[in-house]
Design a protein around this motif. Sequence first.
Motif, PDB file in Angstrom:
ATOM      1  N   VAL A 157       0.835  -1.209   0.000  1.00  0.00           N
ATOM      2  CA  VAL A 157       0.000   0.000   0.000  1.00  0.00           C
ATOM      3  C   VAL A 157       0.866   1.255   0.000  1.00  0.00           C
ATOM      4  O   VAL A 157       0.604   2.222  -0.738  1.00  0.00           O
ATOM      5  CB  VAL A 157      -0.946  -0.011   1.214  1.00  0.00           C
ATOM      6  N   LEU A 158       1.927   1.247   0.814  1.00  0.00           N
ATOM      7  CA  LEU A 158       2.817   2.407   0.869  1.00  0.00           C
ATOM      8  C   LEU A 158       3.444   2.691  -0.493  1.00  0.00           C
ATOM      9  O   LEU A 158       3.496   3.840  -0.948  1.00  0.00           O
ATOM     10  CB  LEU A 158       3.921   2.148   1.909  1.00  0.00           C
ATOM     11  N   ALA A 159       3.923   1.629  -1.145  1.00  0.00           N
ATOM     12  CA  ALA A 159       4.545   1.799  -2.458  1.00  0.00           C
ATOM     13  C   ALA A 159       3.534   2.330  -3.474  1.00  0.00           C
ATOM     14  O   ALA A 159       3.832   3.237  -4.262  1.00  0.00           O
ATOM     15  CB  ALA A 159       5.136   0.468  -2.930  1.00  0.00           C
ATOM     16  N   GLY A 160       2.328   1.765  -3.445  1.00  0.00           N
ATOM     17  CA  GLY A 160       1.304   2.176  -4.409  1.00  0.00           C
ATOM     18  C   GLY A 160       0.824   3.596  -4.203  1.00  0.00           C
ATOM     19  O   GLY A 160       0.683   4.376  -5.163  1.00  0.00           O
ATOM     20  N   VAL A 161       0.573   3.976  -2.934  1.00  0.00           N
ATOM     21  CA  VAL A 161       0.105   5.328  -2.643  1.00  0.00           C
ATOM     22  C   VAL A 161       1.203   6.342  -2.963  1.00  0.00           C
ATOM     23  O   VAL A 161       0.930   7.437  -3.489  1.00  0.00           O
ATOM     24  CB  VAL A 161      -0.355   5.444  -1.179  1.00  0.00           C
ATOM     25  N   GLY A 162       2.439   5.966  -2.658  1.00  0.00           N
ATOM     26  CA  GLY A 162       3.554   6.837  -3.010  1.00  0.00           C
ATOM     27  C   GLY A 162       3.655   7.047  -4.508  1.00  0.00           C
ATOM     28  O   GLY A 162       3.886   8.168  -4.983  1.00  0.00           O
ATOM     29  N   PRO A 174      -7.884   3.530  -4.806  1.00  0.00           N
ATOM     30  CA  PRO A 174      -8.948   2.530  -4.604  1.00  0.00           C
ATOM     31  C   PRO A 174      -8.593   1.158  -5.175  1.00  0.00           C
ATOM     32  O   PRO A 174      -9.026   0.142  -4.631  1.00  0.00           O
ATOM     33  CB  PRO A 174     -10.154   3.137  -5.331  1.00  0.00           C
ATOM     34  N   LEU A 175      -7.786   1.128  -6.242  1.00  0.00           N
ATOM     35  CA  LEU A 175      -7.378  -0.174  -6.783  1.00  0.00           C
ATOM     36  C   LEU A 175      -6.568  -0.961  -5.760  1.00  0.00           C
ATOM     37  O   LEU A 175      -6.755  -2.168  -5.579  1.00  0.00           O
ATOM     38  CB  LEU A 175      -6.552   0.013  -8.067  1.00  0.00           C
ATOM     39  N   LEU A 176      -5.659  -0.264  -5.084  1.00  0.00           N
ATOM     40  CA  LEU A 176      -4.869  -0.915  -4.035  1.00  0.00           C
ATOM     41  C   LEU A 176      -5.760  -1.406  -2.897  1.00  0.00           C
ATOM     42  O   LEU A 176      -5.540  -2.490  -2.342  1.00  0.00           O
ATOM     43  CB  LEU A 176      -3.826   0.053  -3.489  1.00  0.00           C
ATOM     44  N   ALA A 177      -6.755  -0.608  -2.544  1.00  0.00           N
ATOM     45  CA  ALA A 177      -7.664  -1.008  -1.470  1.00  0.00           C
ATOM     46  C   ALA A 177      -8.402  -2.290  -1.834  1.00  0.00           C
ATOM     47  O   ALA A 177      -8.571  -3.183  -0.990  1.00  0.00           O
ATOM     48  CB  ALA A 177      -8.660   0.118  -1.183  1.00  0.00           C
ATOM     49  N   ILE A 178      -8.837  -2.386  -3.104  1.00  0.00           N
ATOM     50  CA  ILE A 178      -9.530  -3.601  -3.547  1.00  0.00           C
ATOM     51  C   ILE A 178      -8.593  -4.798  -3.497  1.00  0.00           C
ATOM     52  O   ILE A 178      -8.980  -5.906  -3.080  1.00  0.00           O
ATOM     53  CB  ILE A 178     -10.081  -3.417  -4.975  1.00  0.00           C
ATOM     54  N   LEU A 179      -7.335  -4.595  -3.899  1.00  0.00           N
ATOM     55  CA  LEU A 179      -6.349  -5.688  -3.838  1.00  0.00           C
ATOM     56  C   LEU A 179      -6.109  -6.125  -2.394  1.00  0.00           C
ATOM     57  O   LEU A 179      -5.984  -7.320  -2.106  1.00  0.00           O
ATOM     58  CB  LEU A 179      -5.034  -5.246  -4.483  1.00  0.00           C
TER      59      LEU A 179
END
Length: 288
Positions: A157-162, A174-179
Amino acid sequence: MAERAAWVSFWVALLVLGLKALAYLLTGSVALLSDALESTVNVAAALAALLAIRLAQKPPDETHPFGHTKAEYFSAVLEGVLVVVAALLIAKEALPRLLRPVPLEGLGPGLGVSLLAAGVNALLAYHLLKEGRRHRSPALTADGYHVFSDVLTSLGVLAGVGLAGLTGFWLLDPLLAILVAGNILLMGFRLVRQSVGGLMDEGLSPAEVSRIRKTIAEALGGRALEVHDLKTRKAGNRAFLEFHLVVPGSMTVEEAHRLCDELERALEESFPGLAVTIHVEPESERKR
């Protein structure tokens, strides 16, 4: 003690939940919110594990002659169910953002706080897995693997949000949240499956049964004719073994009893805490 490790898990889970909630408030990221929601499960699971371990440590009594060790499996089942609930809550929050992505603010401080939470969780996961193996505790082990998966999720999540912050591609949030929801949903089903196996008296692993057979063969040294109907089962941090031992007709009861004592000592050395029941049978009961 296993109970002390469970207390550590509970207080650290509360700390991590607070850190992750702060990271969400700083950023408004639904992915970080999903990470925080998973930590609410960690808190509830740690409390359930603590209660289960305390109950499992009660000695046998008239109504529970084999002890209370299976209580730990109820904790692991509850944890699996809570994980599934958290996954559904995450999906509920993330799906609307798929249609209307929202720019995030305060990413620097928010990601820093979340990274700190992941580091604390990593130390907790290591401690729980070590203590779970040491005490042969399904509740601690399940909690440890759950926390470890939480660490991996947080790092992703940190990598994706960054990356979303660097590129402006806010749909990543939101894609990361679904994953994350999908990952913890699988984890929940896995925990329930393992715990139900224990409640259904699932046997020891093939590798462990093979070690038991080898230990028995070495301890017997050819003094018995056959070992058959070997059965195993697990109950919390205890394991149970029973088998039939066919001895020569010329062996006296005293000799057979002495042989069984030797077998029990050998098995206890190889498998501490293993409860062994041996049925001695005459040569006429030989099956091959």
